[in-house]
Design a protein around this motif. Structure first.
Motif, PDB file in Angstrom:
ATOM      1  N   GLY A 195       0.817  -1.204   0.000  1.00 23.77           N
ATOM      2  CA  GLY A 195       0.000   0.000   0.000  1.00 23.77           C
ATOM      3  C   GLY A 195       0.855   1.260   0.000  1.00 23.77           C
ATOM      4  O   GLY A 195       2.054   1.228   0.291  1.00 23.77           O
TER       5      GLY A 195
ATOM      6  N   LYS B  75      -5.604   4.202   4.386  1.00 27.06           N
ATOM      7  CA  LYS B  75      -5.609   3.057   3.471  1.00 27.06           C
ATOM      8  C   LYS B  75      -6.303   3.413   2.164  1.00 27.06           C
ATOM      9  O   LYS B  75      -7.409   3.938   2.158  1.00 27.06           O
ATOM     10  N   THR B  76      -5.654   3.109   1.065  1.00 26.38           N
ATOM     11  CA  THR B  76      -6.231   3.403  -0.238  1.00 26.38           C
ATOM     12  C   THR B  76      -7.374   2.467  -0.566  1.00 26.38           C
ATOM     13  O   THR B  76      -7.503   1.390  -0.005  1.00 26.38           O
TER      14      THR B  76
ATOM     15  N   ARG C 123      -6.160  -2.075  -3.890  1.00 25.89           N
ATOM     16  CA  ARG C 123      -4.840  -2.664  -3.658  1.00 25.89           C
ATOM     17  C   ARG C 123      -3.878  -2.349  -4.771  1.00 25.89           C
ATOM     18  O   ARG C 123      -2.677  -2.516  -4.642  1.00 25.89           O
TER      19      ARG C 123
END
Length: 383
Positions: free
Chosen positions: A265, A377-378, A381
Motif C-alpha cells: 500500500g 488506506k487506499t 490494492r
C-alpha cells in the motif's frame, strides 16, 4: 504506450533542472551569489507551482493531447532564449517562462493516464511516467554539463530547445487521442471541484508530502554541486554532470515500486522510502567522493519511490476533477521545490553543506509525519 508515456515524462523534465550542472559557471559568469543561482533553479519550479492548478482546470475543459503537444512546443521558446541571457536576472526570467508550460505536460499526462487506464495498467503507466521524469532530470543535467565543456552552455541551450521540439513531434504522432475524456467547461463547476479538493484528505496529504519530497530533492541536488566544485573535490562541469548518473537508478527502481505498492500500500511504502532517503542524505556528509555518490543514489531512490506512490495515491482515490487534483498536487510539490532552492541557498551560504544536510533531514522528518498520520488506506490494492 509505456514508451510514449515515458518519453513524454522525459521531455517534460529535460529542462527543469538542467541548469544545476553549470551553477558554478553561472556564479563566475554573472558574479552571482549562492542564493541567486539557487533561485535561478527555483524560478522554473515556482512557475510550475503557480500554473499547475490553472492548467489542470483548463485541460478539464478543453482536452488532453492537444494540451500536451502545445505545452511542449511552447517550452522550446524560452529554452532557446536562455542562450541570450545578458544577466542573472534575465536568466531567471526565462527559466520562469519555461516553468509556465511544464504543467501542461505533467498535470495533463497524469489526468490522461487516470482516465484511459484502470487497475494494474494505471499503476504501471504511472511508474513509467515517473521513470521518464527521472530520466529527463538526469539527461538535462548530464547533457548541459557536457555540452558546456564542448560548446558552452549558451549554445547548449539551443540544442536543448531542438530536443524539446522533437518531443512535441513524438507526442503528436504517437500519443493516442483520448477516448474517456469528458469536457467540463463550466467554470462554476470547476471552482466547486476545487473547493472539494481543498478539503479532500487524499489530495491535501499528497500535496504536503509532495512539498517535502521536492524540497529535499531540489535542495540536495542544487547545492551538492557547489559543495563538490570546491576543495577537496574540485569537480568540473562535466564531472558534476556525471554525478547525476545516480538518477538512472531511479529509472530502474521506480517501475519496481509498482510491486511494493500492490503488496504494502501507499502509506507503508512512503514511510519506508522516506527513511531510506534520510539515510542517503546523512551519508553525503562523508568525505570520500564515492561515499557522497552512494548517499545521493540512496537519497534519490527513496524520493522517486515516494513520488510514484504519492501520484498513484491520488490517481486511485480521486475520481472527480483528476486534472485539477493533479494540478493541486504539483502546486504543493513545486512550491516545496521553490522553498528548497531558496532556504537551502540561505543555509548553504551560512553553514555550507553540513548545515544544509540538517535542514534537509528536518524536512524529511516532516514528510515522515505526514505519511504516518495523514495517509489512510487506499481504496484499491493496485495503489
Amino acid at each position: 504506450m509505456k514508451l510514449t508515456i515515458g518519453l513524454i515524462g522525459m521531455f517534460a523534465f529535460l529542462q527543469v533542472y538542467s541548469i544545476q550542472a553549470v551553477l558554478p559557471v553561472l556564479m563566475a559568469d554573472f558574479s552571482a551569489t549562492e542564493v541567486q543561482v539557487g533561485m535561478v533553479v527555483g524560478a522554473t519550479v515556482m512557475a510550475i507551482a503557480l500554473m499547475s492548478p490553472f492548467l489542470g482546470m483548463l485541460s478539464d475543459a478543453v482536452g488532453r493531447k492537444s494540451f500536451i503537444v502545445g505545452a511542449l512546443l511552447f517550452l522550446a521558446i524560452p529554452t532557446a532564449l536562455i542562450a541570450q541571457s545578458p544577466s542573472i536576472g534575465w536568466l531567471g526570467f526565462f527559466r520562469f517562462m519555461q516553468g509556465l508550460s511544464v504543467p501542461g505536460i505533467t498535470v495533463v499526462t497524469i489526468a490522461y493516464i487516470g482516465e484511459e487506464f484502470k487497475g494494474r495498467a494505471l499503476t504501471e503507466l504511472m511508474s513509467f511516467y515517473v521513470s521518464g521524469n527521472v530520466l529527463g532530470g538526469f539527461l538535462g543535467r548530464f547533457l548541459l554539463g557536457h555540452l558546456h565543456e564542448l560548446i558552452g552552455w549558451r549554445l547548449g541551450y539551443y540544442l536543448m530547445a531542438m530536443l524539446t521540439l522533437v518531443g512535441a513531434l513524438w507526442a503528436w504522432k504517437m500519443l493516442p487521442t483520448s477516448r474517456c475524456f469528458e469536457a467540463n467547461p463550466n467554470f462554476r463547476s470547476a471552482v466547486q471541484t476545487l473547493g472539494e479538493h481543498l478539503t479532500n484528505r487524499y489530495v491535501v496529504t499528497a500535496c504536503l508530502l509532495g512539498a517535502c519530497v521536492l524540497f529535499s530533492l531540489v535542495g540536495c541536488f542544487t547545492f551538492i554541486n557547489l559543495h563538490l566544485a570546491k576543495s577537496p573535490y574540485n569537480l568540473s562541469t562535466g564531472a558534476l554532470a556525471n554525478i547525476f548518473a545516480v538518477y538512472l537508478i531511479g529509472v530502474i527502481i521506480t517501475p519496481l515500486s509498482t510491486t511494493l505498492l500492490r503488496r504494502f500500500g501507499s502509506a507503508r511504502t512512503v514511510r519506508v522510502a522516506v527513511m531510506v532517503s534520510m539515510f542517503g542524505v546523512l551519508l553525503t556528509l562523508v568525505t570520500p567522493l564515492w561515499g557522497v555518490i552512494v548517499g545521493l543514489a540512496i537519497m534519490s531512490s527513496g524520493v522517486f519511490i515516494t513520488q510514484a506512490a504519492t501520484i498513484s495515491y491520488i490517481a486511485v482515490n480521486v475520481k472527480k476533477g483528476r486534472s485539477l487534483a493533479s494540478g493541486l498536487y504539483y502546486m504543493g510539490y513545486y512550491a516545496g521545490g521553490t522553498l528548497g532552492a531558496w532556504l537551502c541557498g540561505i543555509t548553504y551560504a551560512r553553514g555550507q553543506w553540513s548545515l544544509t544536510v540538517w535542514l534537509l533531514l528536518f524536512v524529511q522528518v516532516l514528510a515522515l509525519l505526514v505519511a504516518s498520520f495523514g495517509m489512510i488506506k487506499t481504496k484499491s490494492r493496485t495503489a
